[in-house]
Every structure is written in structure tokens, then in C-alpha cells.
Design a protein around this motif. Structure first.
Motif, PDB file in Angstrom:
ATOM      1  N   ARG A 154      14.510  -8.613   4.329  1.00 43.85           N
ATOM      2  CA  ARG A 154      14.581  -7.166   4.604  1.00 43.85           C
ATOM      3  C   ARG A 154      14.253  -6.338   3.363  1.00 43.85           C
ATOM      4  NH1 ARG A 154      19.189  -9.453   7.067  1.00 43.85           N
ATOM      5  NH2 ARG A 154      19.202  -9.331   9.342  1.00 43.85           N
ATOM      6  N   THR A 155      13.250  -6.780   2.622  1.00 45.56           N
ATOM      7  CA  THR A 155      12.839  -6.072   1.410  1.00 45.56           C
ATOM      8  C   THR A 155      11.338  -5.796   1.445  1.00 45.56           C
ATOM      9  OG1 THR A 155      12.517  -8.173   0.219  1.00 45.56           O
ATOM     10  CG2 THR A 155      14.662  -7.078  -0.010  1.00 45.56           C
ATOM     11  N   ALA A 156      10.915  -4.918   0.545  1.00 38.52           N
ATOM     12  CA  ALA A 156       9.501  -4.620   0.376  1.00 38.52           C
ATOM     13  C   ALA A 156       9.186  -4.605  -1.115  1.00 38.52           C
ATOM     14  CB  ALA A 156       9.151  -3.277   1.005  1.00 38.52           C
ATOM     15  N   ARG A 157       7.983  -5.019  -1.459  1.00 37.11           N
ATOM     16  CA  ARG A 157       7.522  -4.909  -2.847  1.00 37.11           C
ATOM     17  C   ARG A 157       6.605  -3.707  -2.939  1.00 37.11           C
ATOM     18  NH1 ARG A 157       4.588  -9.186  -5.534  1.00 37.11           N
ATOM     19  NH2 ARG A 157       3.304  -9.132  -3.648  1.00 37.11           N
ATOM     20  N   VAL A 158       6.865  -2.870  -3.944  1.00 33.84           N
ATOM     21  CA  VAL A 158       6.063  -1.655  -4.107  1.00 33.84           C
ATOM     22  C   VAL A 158       5.574  -1.540  -5.546  1.00 33.84           C
ATOM     23  CG1 VAL A 158       7.397  -0.485  -2.308  1.00 33.84           C
ATOM     24  CG2 VAL A 158       8.034  -0.173  -4.706  1.00 33.84           C
ATOM     25  N   GLU A 159       4.457  -0.856  -5.695  1.00 31.32           N
ATOM     26  CA  GLU A 159       3.951  -0.490  -7.017  1.00 31.32           C
ATOM     27  C   GLU A 159       4.283   0.979  -7.252  1.00 31.32           C
ATOM     28  OE1 GLU A 159       0.024  -3.335  -7.657  1.00 31.32           O
ATOM     29  OE2 GLU A 159      -0.218  -1.347  -6.774  1.00 31.32           O
ATOM     30  N   VAL A 160       4.773   1.275  -8.446  1.00 28.29           N
ATOM     31  CA  VAL A 160       5.162   2.646  -8.797  1.00 28.29           C
ATOM     32  C   VAL A 160       4.186   3.148  -9.857  1.00 28.29           C
ATOM     33  CG1 VAL A 160       7.020   4.127  -9.619  1.00 28.29           C
ATOM     34  CG2 VAL A 160       7.563   2.064  -8.303  1.00 28.29           C
ATOM     35  N   ARG A 164       5.174   1.172 -14.033  1.00 29.46           N
ATOM     36  CA  ARG A 164       4.262   0.100 -14.446  1.00 29.46           C
ATOM     37  C   ARG A 164       3.513  -0.340 -13.205  1.00 29.46           C
ATOM     38  NH1 ARG A 164       8.903  -3.289 -17.710  1.00 29.46           N
ATOM     39  NH2 ARG A 164       9.368  -1.659 -19.266  1.00 29.46           N
ATOM     40  N   ALA A 165       2.288   0.159 -13.067  1.00 28.45           N
ATOM     41  CA  ALA A 165       1.545  -0.069 -11.836  1.00 28.45           C
ATOM     42  C   ALA A 165       1.276  -1.540 -11.555  1.00 28.45           C
ATOM     43  CB  ALA A 165       0.231   0.700 -11.893  1.00 28.45           C
ATOM     44  N   ASP A 166       1.319  -2.376 -12.589  1.00 32.25           N
ATOM     45  CA  ASP A 166       1.016  -3.799 -12.396  1.00 32.25           C
ATOM     46  C   ASP A 166       2.277  -4.653 -12.266  1.00 32.25           C
ATOM     47  OD1 ASP A 166       1.855  -3.380 -14.960  1.00 32.25           O
ATOM     48  OD2 ASP A 166       0.422  -4.760 -15.885  1.00 32.25           O
ATOM     49  N   GLU A 167       3.456  -4.037 -12.169  1.00 34.09           N
ATOM     50  CA  GLU A 167       4.709  -4.780 -12.036  1.00 34.09           C
ATOM     51  C   GLU A 167       5.416  -4.360 -10.745  1.00 34.09           C
ATOM     52  OE1 GLU A 167       8.945  -5.423 -14.396  1.00 34.09           O
ATOM     53  OE2 GLU A 167       7.145  -4.876 -15.523  1.00 34.09           O
ATOM     54  N   PRO A 168       5.316  -5.174  -9.683  1.00 35.09           N
ATOM     55  CA  PRO A 168       5.937  -4.811  -8.401  1.00 35.09           C
ATOM     56  C   PRO A 168       7.452  -4.668  -8.520  1.00 35.09           C
ATOM     57  CG  PRO A 168       4.363  -6.597  -8.112  1.00 35.09           C
ATOM     58  CD  PRO A 168       4.557  -6.431  -9.596  1.00 35.09           C
TER      59      PRO A 168
END
Length: 228
Positions: A154-160, A164-168
Motif C-alpha cells: 500500500r505504498t507508492a514511490r515518487v520523485e520530488v 533529489r529528483a533521482d532518489e525515489p
């Protein structure tokens, strides 16, 4: 002798969890990824036994309850903060001082999970530090891209983008859908906006709130790359 109801079926015993003394391994695996924690997945007879299991507690890093507690306390600090006296006491505790009004002010911190008693003395909790960081820190809107979702955990990986755009970063899937109103299956690849404290040094202290839909950033395509 006849057995009109057939032989009695006995469910095979499940292996115990190696991390705690109260649950099976299967129960803790479920509770770890559920906001209901372990006690929300047993019948009333066993609820007291597994209540407070550390494998699913909000004090244990990376559980669903822990992730939601970071969000809850951050939103509390920004949207519905404690009173001035309670905040002043929390700051004293954060600096290693002693709280004096344990009868009236300290309970305001304890009931919110910001304060606790250790060895008979009042103390700030990890969530208390999260509260102060949210109150004092800078939170701003940032572009977020959902990479993928894991329905089992029940999780999602996102880029911020502004961190750090290369660290989910891992967030609760339910948090995104509840905030944005989007369907789970539409999340992968979706561009969103969220509020974040992008000045923090590590992902554990990065707290995303208020997910909402957003247009693509200028110069980017649907696949997350720069448009040619």
C-alpha cells in the motif's frame, strides 16, 4: 461410529514472528503495511494480546502507522497547532529541560503523542521533534511524479523535483488517493503537486502533504523526460 459432520479440520499453526512475542509472522507482515496495525486484523478475543505490537507501531520506522504519524503531526503543526504554553513546554523538553506543569499543560502534549514519561520524567517524543521541525521549517509546493505503486504494501514511490529528483521517496498510496481524489491505477507516471520540506538532509525527514493534480512541468513529457 458415524461422523455426520465429517472429520474436524484443524488449521495448521502459523510460524511466530521473530521480532515480537505476540503475533504470527503473517499477521505482522499484514499489520506493518496497514493503518489498522496488527490489532486491526484479529478478532476481539486476540486484540488485547497483539495491541501495541512493535512491528506495526507508529514508533517503528517505515510502518504504515509511522508514515501516517509523520503526516498527521506535520499537518497538526501547520494547520491546528497546540497552544502557546504547550509549545513552549515542548521546546523546553527538546532542549533537555524539565516540564513544570505536568497536571494541565503536559497532558496536551502526551495525548497528541508529542510528549511521554520516561523513568518518571517528562520527555519529548520523536513525533515531538517532527512537530517542531514542521512548525519552524519551510514547507512549499513542489512537483512530484509517481513512479509506481505497490498494492501489497500500500505504498507508492515518487520523485520530488525540488529535493533529489533521482532518489525515489516512499509514501502511502492511500494518502495520495485521498488527497488528490485519483484512482490507484491512474497513479503510475502521474504528475502531481505536493507540499514538502525539501531542505531536509534525508528521506526519513521528508514529509509530503496535500497531494493534488498538476500540469506537466514546462519542458517535460508524459514519460518523465525532457521534451525534445
Amino acid at each position: 461410529m458415524d461422523e455426520p459432520f465429517g472429520p474436524e479440520y484443524v488449521r495448521p499453526a502459523q510460524p511466530d514472528c521473530q521480532r515480537c512475542g505476540c503475533c504470527t509472522a503473517a499477521l505482522c507482515e499484514t499489520g506493518r503495511h496497514s493503518l489498522l496495525r496488527c490489532q486491526g486484523h484479529v478478532d476481539a478475543e486476540h486484540r488485547e494480546t497483539v495491541y501495541g505490537c512493535p512491528c506495526s507501531a507508529e514508533t517503528t520506522r517505515y510502518t504504515a502507522a509511522w508514515r501516517m504519524a509523520q503526516v498527521r503531526v506535520t499537518r497538526m503543526a501547520r494547520e491546528l497547532p497546540v497552544g502557546a504554553e504547550a509549545e513552549a513546554m515542548l521546546r523546553v523538553l527538546a532542549e533537555g529541560g524539565t516540564a513544570s506543569d505536568l497536571e494541565h499543560v503536559f497532558p496536551q502534549l502526551k495525548v497528541r503523542g508529542l510528549g511521554q514519561i520516561i523513568n518518571g520524567l517528562p520527555s519529548i517524543t520523536p513525533l515531538g521533534h517532527v512537530y517542531l521541525a514542521a512548525k519552524d521549517g519551510v514547507r512549499a509546493a513542489t512537483t512530484v511524479r509517481v513512479l509506481d505503486v505497490d498494492k501489497k504494501t500500500r505504498t507508492a514511490r515518487v520523485e520530488v523535483a525540488d529535493w533529489r529528483a533521482d532518489e525515489p521517496v516512499t509514501v502511502l498510496m492511500h494518502q495520495i488517493t485521498t488527497d488528490s481524489g485519483l484512482d490507484v491505477d491512474s497513479l503510475p507516471g502521474r504528475w502531481l503537486t505536493a507540499d514538502a520540506n525539501c531542505d531536509v538532509p534525508d528521506a526519513d525527514r521528508l514529509v509530503l502533504t496535500a497531494f493534488r493534480t498538476a500540469p506537466l512541468p514546462a519542458g517535460w513529457d508524459e514519460d518523465g523526460g525532457e521534451a525534445s
